[in-house]
Design an enzyme around this catalytic site. Structure first.
Site, PDB file in Angstrom:
ATOM      1  CG  ASN A 105      40.197  63.361  43.588  1.00  0.00           C
ATOM      2  OD1 ASN A 105      40.432  62.351  43.431  1.00  0.00           O
ATOM      3  ND2 ASN A 105      40.771  64.693  43.559  1.00  0.00           N
ATOM      4  CG  HIS A 107      44.141  67.524  45.812  1.00  0.00           C
ATOM      5  ND1 HIS A 107      44.366  67.504  44.364  1.00  0.00           N
ATOM      6  CD2 HIS A 107      44.660  68.846  46.275  1.00  0.00           C
ATOM      7  CE1 HIS A 107      45.264  68.359  44.215  1.00  0.00           C
ATOM      8  NE2 HIS A 107      45.598  69.063  45.101  1.00  0.00           N
ATOM      9  CB  SER A 134      41.484  67.984  50.912  1.00  0.00           C
ATOM     10  OG  SER A 134      42.304  68.802  51.418  1.00  0.00           O
ATOM     11  CG  ASP A 143      41.904  69.289  42.361  1.00  0.00           C
ATOM     12  OD1 ASP A 143      41.555  68.105  42.572  1.00  0.00           O
ATOM     13  OD2 ASP A 143      42.865  69.560  41.871  1.00  0.00           O
TER      14      ASP A 143
HETATM   15  C1  GRF Z   1      47.655  60.398  45.850  1.00  0.00           C
HETATM   16  O1  GRF Z   1      48.757  61.036  46.183  1.00  0.00           O
HETATM   17  C2  GRF Z   1      46.401  61.057  45.798  1.00  0.00           C
HETATM   18  O2  GRF Z   1      46.252  61.973  46.584  1.00  0.00           O
HETATM   19  C3  GRF Z   1      46.237  61.337  44.316  1.00  0.00           C
HETATM   20  O3  GRF Z   1      47.045  60.691  43.462  1.00  0.00           O
HETATM   21  C4  GRF Z   1      47.942  59.681  44.238  1.00  0.00           C
HETATM   22  C5  GRF Z   1      47.397  58.524  44.170  1.00  0.00           C
HETATM   23  O4  GRF Z   1      48.185  57.451  44.889  1.00  0.00           O
HETATM   24  N1  GRF Z   1      45.248  61.774  43.596  1.00  0.00           N
HETATM   25  P1  GRF Z   1      47.565  55.685  44.915  1.00  0.00           P
HETATM   26  O5  GRF Z   1      47.524  55.507  43.309  1.00  0.00           O
HETATM   27  O6  GRF Z   1      46.449  55.807  45.584  1.00  0.00           O
HETATM   28  O7  GRF Z   1      48.799  55.078  45.412  1.00  0.00           O
END
Ligand code: GRF
Length: 186
Positions: A105, A107, A134, A143
């Site tokens: 993932n 984050h 991260s 997370d």
């Molecule tokens: C990103 O900020 C990611 O870190 C978080 O959700 C957002 C997703 O944005 N988990 P996208 O859909 O990839 O544009």
């Protein structure tokens, strides 16, 4: 035996991280884009680019039955690694166990700081001068899995959540593909 180089990307929204993961695939192949939101804008991009797409509305479904449906699709696609990219649904313990160690993932904070939501607002509120993102392995605890890579950005005086989000997002786009290309080889 699952092949780690066969990657499925899970999205719920705009999918900007999905796009860079597709565009910068060097050591892996994207075998499925899956979503729990049939209207996710990122799906349209995936379809336009000829990628295999699956979506199913998770609304009203209990966590594990959605996850079992999703898992069957991932198996069918022959996925070996799962990259969450703005997938806004907590995965069930069953799913995390089934794909143990194979789910990543991204984050938008420097973990272990600011797990969960509203990371940018919390970083600004705390007066932090450095933020970032991260990539981590997904475990049952939100997370909290092993951090595989991080990128830092400055938090500037006058930053809003929107301006910080934009700066962090650019860092996410640089970080995630490089970590994933590395991860699938280990
Ligand atoms: C990103 O900020 C990611 O870190 C978080 O959700 C957002 C997703 O944005 N988990 P996208 O859909 O990839 O544009």
């Amino acid at each position: 035996m699952r092949d780690p180089r066969r990657v499925a990307i899970l999205i719920s929204g705009r999918g900007s991280n999905m796009r860079v993961l597709v565009e910068q695939a060097q050591h892996y192949e994207v075998v499925l884009i899956a979503s729990n939101k049939p209207q996710a804008p990122g799906l349209a991009w995936a379809v336009e680019h000829g990628l295999p797409v699956w979506s199913h509305d998770s609304k009203g479904m209990d966590r594990e039955s959605f996850d079992r449906t999703l898992s069957a699709e991932l198996e069918k696609a022959g996925a070996g690694t799962i990259a969450l990219a703005g997938f806004m649904r907590i995965l069930s313990p069953w799913f995390v166990n089934e794909w143990q160690g194979r789910i990543l993932n991204i984050h938008p904070s420097l973990l272990p700081k600011y797990r969960g939501l509203d990371t940018h607002a919390r970083a600004i509120e705390a007066g932090d001068t450095v933020g970032g993102c991260s990539v981590h392995v997904v475990t049952e605890e939100l997370d909290a899995g092993e951090v595989l890579g991080q990128a830092e950005v400055p938090i500037l005086a006058g930053d809003t959540t929107a301006s910080l989000e934009q700066r962090v997002l650019a860092a996410e786009h640089a970080l995630y593909p490089s970590v994933l290309n590395e991860f699938v080889q280990r």
